[in-house]
Design a protein around this motif. Structure first.
Motif, PDB file in Angstrom:
ATOM      1  N   SER A 236       0.829  -1.204   0.000  1.00 28.94           N
ATOM      2  CA  SER A 236       0.000   0.000   0.000  1.00 28.94           C
ATOM      3  C   SER A 236       0.865   1.257   0.000  1.00 28.94           C
ATOM      4  CB  SER A 236      -0.918  -0.011   1.224  1.00 28.94           C
ATOM      5  OG  SER A 236      -1.605   1.198   1.344  1.00 28.94           O
ATOM      6  N   LYS A 237       1.890   1.249   0.831  1.00 30.93           N
ATOM      7  CA  LYS A 237       2.772   2.412   0.903  1.00 30.93           C
ATOM      8  C   LYS A 237       3.643   2.524  -0.345  1.00 30.93           C
ATOM      9  CE  LYS A 237       5.793   4.730   4.161  1.00 30.93           C
ATOM     10  NZ  LYS A 237       6.404   4.667   5.479  1.00 30.93           N
ATOM     11  N   LYS A 238       4.060   1.384  -0.875  1.00 26.05           N
ATOM     12  CA  LYS A 238       4.944   1.387  -2.037  1.00 26.05           C
ATOM     13  C   LYS A 238       4.228   1.846  -3.305  1.00 26.05           C
ATOM     14  CE  LYS A 238       8.087  -1.613  -4.589  1.00 26.05           C
ATOM     15  NZ  LYS A 238       8.661  -2.960  -4.667  1.00 26.05           N
ATOM     16  N   PHE A 239       3.026   1.318  -3.545  1.00 24.13           N
ATOM     17  CA  PHE A 239       2.344   1.599  -4.802  1.00 24.13           C
ATOM     18  C   PHE A 239       1.377   2.771  -4.726  1.00 24.13           C
ATOM     19  CE2 PHE A 239       3.286  -3.040  -5.224  1.00 24.13           C
ATOM     20  CZ  PHE A 239       4.234  -2.895  -6.215  1.00 24.13           C
ATOM     21  N   LEU A 240       0.756   2.975  -3.555  1.00 21.62           N
ATOM     22  CA  LEU A 240      -0.233   4.043  -3.429  1.00 21.62           C
ATOM     23  C   LEU A 240       0.271   5.249  -2.649  1.00 21.62           C
ATOM     24  CD1 LEU A 240      -3.346   1.822  -2.629  1.00 21.62           C
ATOM     25  CD2 LEU A 240      -2.657   2.753  -4.848  1.00 21.62           C
ATOM     26  N   GLY A 241       1.357   5.051  -1.893  1.00 25.32           N
ATOM     27  CA  GLY A 241       1.895   6.136  -1.084  1.00 25.32           C
ATOM     28  C   GLY A 241       1.135   6.377   0.204  1.00 25.32           C
ATOM     29  N   VAL A 242       0.286   5.428   0.600  1.00 21.66           N
ATOM     30  CA  VAL A 242      -0.526   5.562   1.802  1.00 21.66           C
ATOM     31  C   VAL A 242      -0.178   4.427   2.752  1.00 21.66           C
ATOM     32  CG1 VAL A 242      -2.898   5.596   2.687  1.00 21.66           C
ATOM     33  CG2 VAL A 242      -2.405   6.555   0.451  1.00 21.66           C
ATOM     34  N   GLU A 243       0.068   4.776   4.019  1.00 23.23           N
ATOM     35  CA  GLU A 243       0.356   3.742   5.004  1.00 23.23           C
ATOM     36  C   GLU A 243      -0.913   2.964   5.339  1.00 23.23           C
ATOM     37  OE1 GLU A 243       2.199   5.283   8.484  1.00 23.23           O
ATOM     38  OE2 GLU A 243       4.003   5.879   7.430  1.00 23.23           O
ATOM     39  N   CYS A 244      -0.747   1.674   5.610  1.00 18.19           N
ATOM     40  CA  CYS A 244      -1.884   0.843   5.997  1.00 18.19           C
ATOM     41  C   CYS A 244      -1.934   0.743   7.526  1.00 18.19           C
ATOM     42  CB  CYS A 244      -1.774  -0.539   5.368  1.00 18.19           C
ATOM     43  SG  CYS A 244      -0.418  -1.533   6.020  1.00 18.19           S
ATOM     44  N   LEU A 245      -2.908   0.005   8.039  1.00 17.27           N
ATOM     45  CA  LEU A 245      -3.041  -0.157   9.486  1.00 17.27           C
ATOM     46  C   LEU A 245      -1.913  -0.985  10.092  1.00 17.27           C
ATOM     47  CD1 LEU A 245      -6.867  -0.787   9.864  1.00 17.27           C
ATOM     48  CD2 LEU A 245      -5.606   1.277  10.428  1.00 17.27           C
ATOM     49  N   GLY A 246      -1.202  -1.730   9.269  1.00 18.75           N
ATOM     50  CA  GLY A 246      -0.141  -2.587   9.780  1.00 18.75           C
ATOM     51  C   GLY A 246       1.258  -2.022   9.613  1.00 18.75           C
ATOM     52  N   CYS A 247       1.370  -0.842   9.010  1.00 14.67           N
ATOM     53  CA  CYS A 247       2.698  -0.251   8.799  1.00 14.67           C
ATOM     54  C   CYS A 247       3.378   0.025  10.134  1.00 14.67           C
ATOM     55  CB  CYS A 247       2.588   1.039   7.985  1.00 14.67           C
ATOM     56  SG  CYS A 247       2.411   0.763   6.222  1.00 14.67           S
ATOM     57  N   GLY A 248       4.574  -0.481  10.260  1.00 14.93           N
ATOM     58  CA  GLY A 248       5.353  -0.307  11.481  1.00 14.93           C
ATOM     59  C   GLY A 248       5.355  -1.517  12.382  1.00 14.93           C
ATOM     60  N   ALA A 249       4.522  -2.513  12.092  1.00 11.74           N
ATOM     61  CA  ALA A 249       4.423  -3.685  12.968  1.00 11.74           C
ATOM     62  C   ALA A 249       5.707  -4.504  12.974  1.00 11.74           C
ATOM     63  CB  ALA A 249       3.238  -4.557  12.554  1.00 11.74           C
ATOM     64  N   GLN A 250       6.305  -4.714  11.811  1.00 12.51           N
ATOM     65  CA  GLN A 250       7.536  -5.508  11.750  1.00 12.51           C
ATOM     66  C   GLN A 250       8.662  -4.850  12.529  1.00 12.51           C
ATOM     67  OE1 GLN A 250       8.431  -7.554   7.811  1.00 12.51           O
ATOM     68  NE2 GLN A 250       7.248  -5.748   7.207  1.00 12.51           N
ATOM     69  N   ARG A 251       8.827  -3.571  12.338  1.00 18.03           N
ATOM     70  CA  ARG A 251       9.896  -2.862  13.039  1.00 18.03           C
ATOM     71  C   ARG A 251       9.621  -2.820  14.539  1.00 18.03           C
ATOM     72  NH1 ARG A 251      10.483  -1.200   8.098  1.00 18.03           N
ATOM     73  NH2 ARG A 251      12.360  -0.279   7.282  1.00 18.03           N
ATOM     74  N   ALA A 252       8.362  -2.691  14.921  1.00 14.73           N
ATOM     75  CA  ALA A 252       8.011  -2.671  16.342  1.00 14.73           C
ATOM     76  C   ALA A 252       8.313  -4.017  16.992  1.00 14.73           C
ATOM     77  CB  ALA A 252       6.538  -2.311  16.520  1.00 14.73           C
ATOM     78  N   ILE A 253       8.042  -5.114  16.304  1.00 11.89           N
ATOM     79  CA  ILE A 253       8.347  -6.440  16.849  1.00 11.89           C
ATOM     80  C   ILE A 253       9.845  -6.610  17.010  1.00 11.89           C
ATOM     81  CG2 ILE A 253       8.278  -8.910  16.331  1.00 11.89           C
ATOM     82  CD1 ILE A 253       5.474  -8.415  15.148  1.00 11.89           C
ATOM     83  N   VAL A 254      10.628  -6.127  16.051  1.00 14.97           N
ATOM     84  CA  VAL A 254      12.082  -6.181  16.172  1.00 14.97           C
ATOM     85  C   VAL A 254      12.538  -5.359  17.374  1.00 14.97           C
ATOM     86  CG1 VAL A 254      14.245  -5.496  15.060  1.00 14.97           C
ATOM     87  CG2 VAL A 254      12.494  -6.679  13.748  1.00 14.97           C
ATOM     88  N   LEU A 255      11.939  -4.185  17.574  1.00 15.39           N
ATOM     89  CA  LEU A 255      12.294  -3.351  18.721  1.00 15.39           C
ATOM     90  C   LEU A 255      11.963  -4.038  20.045  1.00 15.39           C
ATOM     91  CD1 LEU A 255      11.176   0.173  17.439  1.00 15.39           C
ATOM     92  CD2 LEU A 255      13.511  -0.588  17.879  1.00 15.39           C
ATOM     93  N   VAL A 256      10.858  -4.773  20.098  1.00 18.96           N
ATOM     94  CA  VAL A 256      10.517  -5.520  21.321  1.00 18.96           C
ATOM     95  C   VAL A 256      11.591  -6.560  21.608  1.00 18.96           C
ATOM     96  CG1 VAL A 256       8.905  -7.199  22.302  1.00 18.96           C
ATOM     97  CG2 VAL A 256       8.038  -5.144  21.221  1.00 18.96           C
ATOM     98  N   PHE A 257      12.004  -7.286  20.591  1.00 21.63           N
ATOM     99  CA  PHE A 257      13.026  -8.311  20.798  1.00 21.63           C
ATOM    100  C   PHE A 257      14.395  -7.723  21.108  1.00 21.63           C
ATOM    101  CE2 PHE A 257      10.084 -11.095  18.230  1.00 21.63           C
ATOM    102  CZ  PHE A 257       9.672 -11.825  19.339  1.00 21.63           C
ATOM    103  N   GLU A 258      14.608  -6.463  20.741  1.00 23.44           N
ATOM    104  CA  GLU A 258      15.849  -5.775  21.108  1.00 23.44           C
ATOM    105  C   GLU A 258      15.769  -5.165  22.504  1.00 23.44           C
ATOM    106  OE1 GLU A 258      16.531  -2.921  18.014  1.00 23.44           O
ATOM    107  OE2 GLU A 258      17.315  -4.432  16.626  1.00 23.44           O
ATOM    108  N   GLY A 259      14.586  -5.202  23.124  1.00 22.04           N
ATOM    109  CA  GLY A 259      14.410  -4.665  24.464  1.00 22.04           C
ATOM    110  C   GLY A 259      14.040  -3.195  24.503  1.00 22.04           C
ATOM    111  N   LYS A 260      13.690  -2.626  23.389  1.00 22.17           N
ATOM    112  CA  LYS A 260      13.312  -1.210  23.313  1.00 22.17           C
ATOM    113  C   LYS A 260      11.783  -1.115  23.341  1.00 22.17           C
ATOM    114  CE  LYS A 260      17.431  -0.311  20.624  1.00 22.17           C
ATOM    115  NZ  LYS A 260      17.976   0.055  19.316  1.00 22.17           N
ATOM    116  N   PHE A 261      11.217  -1.306  24.524  1.00 24.75           N
ATOM    117  CA  PHE A 261       9.776  -1.474  24.667  1.00 24.75           C
ATOM    118  C   PHE A 261       8.994  -0.184  24.410  1.00 24.75           C
ATOM    119  CE2 PHE A 261      11.763  -4.659  27.488  1.00 24.75           C
ATOM    120  CZ  PHE A 261      11.399  -5.779  26.761  1.00 24.75           C
ATOM    121  N   SER A 262       9.465   0.937  24.923  1.00 27.01           N
ATOM    122  CA  SER A 262       8.718   2.182  24.705  1.00 27.01           C
ATOM    123  C   SER A 262       8.813   2.636  23.248  1.00 27.01           C
ATOM    124  CB  SER A 262       9.217   3.277  25.645  1.00 27.01           C
ATOM    125  OG  SER A 262      10.559   3.587  25.377  1.00 27.01           O
ATOM    126  N   GLU A 263       9.971   2.415  22.628  1.00 19.85           N
ATOM    127  CA  GLU A 263      10.114   2.764  21.212  1.00 19.85           C
ATOM    128  C   GLU A 263       9.200   1.894  20.348  1.00 19.85           C
ATOM    129  OE1 GLU A 263      14.160   2.827  19.844  1.00 19.85           O
ATOM    130  OE2 GLU A 263      14.837   3.676  21.751  1.00 19.85           O
TER     131      GLU A 263
END
Length: 92
Positions: A12-39
């Motif tokens: 959605s972001k790549k072709f339409l330029g609009v973020e979807c409801l799931g944008c940021g989920a992958q990076r947030a999960i990586v941040l949780v596993f890195e211990g950066k809970f508030s980020e």
């Protein structure tokens, strides 16, 4: 090599330029596993309920004696509410 090299791009972001409801989920999960809970929460507020959903979903495949459908449906509803509120907060 970095973990971000293996992340999916949002169509959605790549072709339409609009973020979807799931944008940021992958990076947030990586941040949780890195211990950066508030980020992680700032990146994607539904990250913790999403992880709880996936844990419960995995548990439902392992433990066939109990029915997890009501819990899973409740978690889906909670996740959708948090996703919509987070999306609205981020864009408006």
């Amino acid at each position: 090599m970095d973990i971000e090299d293996f992340m999916f791009t949002c169509p959605s972001k790549k072709f339409l330029g609009v973020e979807c409801l799931g944008c940021g989920a992958q990076r947030a999960i990586v941040l949780v596993f890195e211990g950066k809970f508030s980020e992680a929460f700032q990146m994607y507020p539904a990250v913790y309920t999403l992880l709880l959903f996936f844990f419960t979903l995995g548990l439902s495949f392992i433990d066939k004696k109990r029915k997890y459908s009501n819990i899973l449906m409740g978690l889906v509803i909670i996740n959708l509410i948090i996703m919509v509120i987070g999306y609205g907060y981020k864009h408006y």
